[in-house]
Design a protein around this motif. Sequence first.
Motif, PDB file in Angstrom:
ATOM      1  N   ALA A 157       5.886   4.867  -8.218  1.00  0.00           N
ATOM      2  CA  ALA A 157       4.692   4.100  -7.897  1.00  0.00           C
ATOM      3  C   ALA A 157       3.526   4.992  -7.489  1.00  0.00           C
ATOM      4  O   ALA A 157       2.369   4.687  -7.796  1.00  0.00           O
ATOM      5  N   ALA A 158       3.786   6.067  -6.781  1.00  0.00           N
ATOM      6  CA  ALA A 158       2.730   6.985  -6.338  1.00  0.00           C
ATOM      7  C   ALA A 158       3.292   8.403  -6.351  1.00  0.00           C
ATOM      8  O   ALA A 158       4.367   8.644  -5.802  1.00  0.00           O
ATOM      9  N   SER A 159       2.573   9.322  -6.977  1.00  0.00           N
ATOM     10  CA  SER A 159       3.033  10.701  -7.133  1.00  0.00           C
ATOM     11  C   SER A 159       2.610  11.553  -5.942  1.00  0.00           C
ATOM     12  O   SER A 159       1.474  11.447  -5.459  1.00  0.00           O
ATOM     13  N   GLY A 160       3.513  12.392  -5.505  1.00  0.00           N
ATOM     14  CA  GLY A 160       3.207  13.296  -4.411  1.00  0.00           C
ATOM     15  C   GLY A 160       2.289  14.428  -4.843  1.00  0.00           C
ATOM     16  O   GLY A 160       2.261  14.829  -6.010  1.00  0.00           O
ATOM     17  N   GLY A 161       1.517  14.939  -3.906  1.00  0.00           N
ATOM     18  CA  GLY A 161       0.594  16.027  -4.200  1.00  0.00           C
ATOM     19  C   GLY A 161       1.310  17.356  -4.368  1.00  0.00           C
ATOM     20  O   GLY A 161       2.342  17.614  -3.742  1.00  0.00           O
ATOM     21  N   ARG A 179      -2.094   4.088  -3.706  1.00  0.00           N
ATOM     22  CA  ARG A 179      -2.259   2.962  -4.624  1.00  0.00           C
ATOM     23  C   ARG A 179      -1.957   1.647  -3.914  1.00  0.00           C
ATOM     24  O   ARG A 179      -1.062   1.581  -3.072  1.00  0.00           O
ATOM     25  N   ASP A 180      -2.714   0.629  -4.280  1.00  0.00           N
ATOM     26  CA  ASP A 180      -2.430  -0.741  -3.862  1.00  0.00           C
ATOM     27  C   ASP A 180      -1.798  -1.453  -5.049  1.00  0.00           C
ATOM     28  O   ASP A 180      -2.437  -1.642  -6.085  1.00  0.00           O
ATOM     29  N   LEU A 181      -0.551  -1.844  -4.905  1.00  0.00           N
ATOM     30  CA  LEU A 181       0.214  -2.431  -6.002  1.00  0.00           C
ATOM     31  C   LEU A 181       0.672  -3.832  -5.623  1.00  0.00           C
ATOM     32  O   LEU A 181       0.952  -4.123  -4.462  1.00  0.00           O
ATOM     33  N   THR A 182       0.730  -4.690  -6.635  1.00  0.00           N
ATOM     34  CA  THR A 182       1.221  -6.051  -6.452  1.00  0.00           C
ATOM     35  C   THR A 182       2.623  -6.149  -7.026  1.00  0.00           C
ATOM     36  O   THR A 182       2.863  -5.739  -8.167  1.00  0.00           O
ATOM     37  N   HIS A 234       0.865  -1.179   0.000  1.00  0.00           N
ATOM     38  CA  HIS A 234       0.000   0.000   0.000  1.00  0.00           C
ATOM     39  C   HIS A 234       0.906   1.235   0.000  1.00  0.00           C
ATOM     40  O   HIS A 234       1.524   1.561   1.024  1.00  0.00           O
ATOM     41  N   ALA A 235       1.004   1.874  -1.137  1.00  0.00           N
ATOM     42  CA  ALA A 235       1.887   3.031  -1.294  1.00  0.00           C
ATOM     43  C   ALA A 235       1.085   4.317  -1.134  1.00  0.00           C
ATOM     44  O   ALA A 235       0.067   4.506  -1.803  1.00  0.00           O
ATOM     45  N   ARG A 236       1.557   5.172  -0.250  1.00  0.00           N
ATOM     46  CA  ARG A 236       0.897   6.462  -0.012  1.00  0.00           C
ATOM     47  C   ARG A 236       1.938   7.571  -0.206  1.00  0.00           C
ATOM     48  O   ARG A 236       2.908   7.657   0.552  1.00  0.00           O
ATOM     49  N   ALA A 237       1.722   8.392  -1.210  1.00  0.00           N
ATOM     50  CA  ALA A 237       2.615   9.524  -1.445  1.00  0.00           C
ATOM     51  C   ALA A 237       2.289  10.651  -0.472  1.00  0.00           C
ATOM     52  O   ALA A 237       1.199  10.704   0.119  1.00  0.00           O
TER      53      ALA A 237
END
Length: 483
Positions: free
Chosen positions: A117-121, A150-153, A11-14
């Motif tokens: 994987a996840a873009s910052g705001g 995003r939830d990534l595998t 679970h990636a959180r930017a």
Amino acid sequence: MPRFVDRVVIHARAGNGGNGCASVHREKFKPLGGPDGGNGGRGGSVVFVVDPQVHTLLDFHFHPHVVAPSGKQGAGSNRDGAAGADLEVKVPDGTVVLDEDGRVLADMVGAGTRFEAASGGRGGLGNAALASRARKAPGFALLGEKGEIRDLTLELKTVADVGLVGFPSAGKSSLVSTISAAKPKVADYPFTTLAPNLGVVSAGEQTFTVADVPGLIPGASEGRGLGLEFLRHIERCAVLVHVVDCATLEPGRDPVSDIEALEAEIAAYTPTLQGDSMLGDLAERPRAVVLNKIDVPEARELAEFVRDDITEKFGWPIYEVSTVTREGLRPLIFALWDMVATYRAAQPEVAPRRPVIRPVAVDESGFTVEPDGSGGFLVRGVRPQRWVAQTNFDNDEAVGYLGDRLARLGVEDELLKLGAKPGCAVTIGEMTFDWEPQTPAGVDTPMSGRGTDVRLEQTERVSADERKAARKARRETPDEDRQ
């Protein structure tokens, strides 16, 4: 006990963008020197980076949440907030990143390969950046955007030249330990390897890598046993080698049926990287057959008996070996290197991997307005939804600024065309408004107090001037009249 993990969901959180600052410059003899609020800092992104020192995804199995730092809020004197640092997450070579729908986002091969994987705001603008001819001293600032979640595998596919496939206890781990320096667990009782073993083999002056794919049994492609977990490791192999146990005592098994059963599982398996032209179909990979354990007399007799049948049915090269006496290993090593070299030469030249730059669209003006089925309307679009998320709805001037932006974009005209009525609900992003078409949005803003907008004044709200006038009237009214 050591564990090998080759598939995890993370679970990636930017990081969120910092809020802008609403500040007014003040100094001696200049009580209102103009807006000087700085912008908020951008939130950090989550970036995957291939690190040769990382070999499994075990860390993500126990710590599946990765969070990047957020940006800092802007400050007065035109000071911008600090940007959040990108969080670099180290992954093994051969990691494949998939989204929630199973689509391949990145195939990370080669040290240093990066994937965002996840873009910052983005950070919110301060009131100094919002000043214009209509708003010379804005009393508001924009909020920072939320970071992407995003939830990534992540799937790890072993990068090996030769893949050894076979039934449990066929001798794959013993073969790897004998022809290379790898030291997998080997025992004299039936068991299946719980992790793929990778070894480097020297063929004269040339080297290539060999990996065993443990636990293949009939039905593995449908999830039986451990086969489905490790079938993915043969996707990158240039050559597949069937290791056959010629000394097995299990009834109903023979070398030909073992090979047919494993070929059926390989054919039924759907590779994640099936669209990669550099890999091709698994059915097209060159094959070889290793008849193992010929140090046992009965096994040697069986190998000689089935050799012609295997050649007639499959047409693949056959090698009889013994990992105990090391018989037949040297010809096998050089034959495997020739097959690997031939396969490599037949593949098109691989272009150097370059970082993919995905610029963020800043001029995206598209939006849609559609009825929501309950008498209201739903507005969708990148810019309207972003503007709503950046607005502080406790500040009337900020709300008025949002109305001006939506009007210039054409949202209000589109609502009129679709027959929107005064007071109907209009939903943009996570906010729902009562639409008032008579509000003169998009024109020069009338001068008012900081943080206020005369277009949004409500009749039930008592202003400061009205409260002051009411107190003055009460003081001037005689006591007998108030009674």
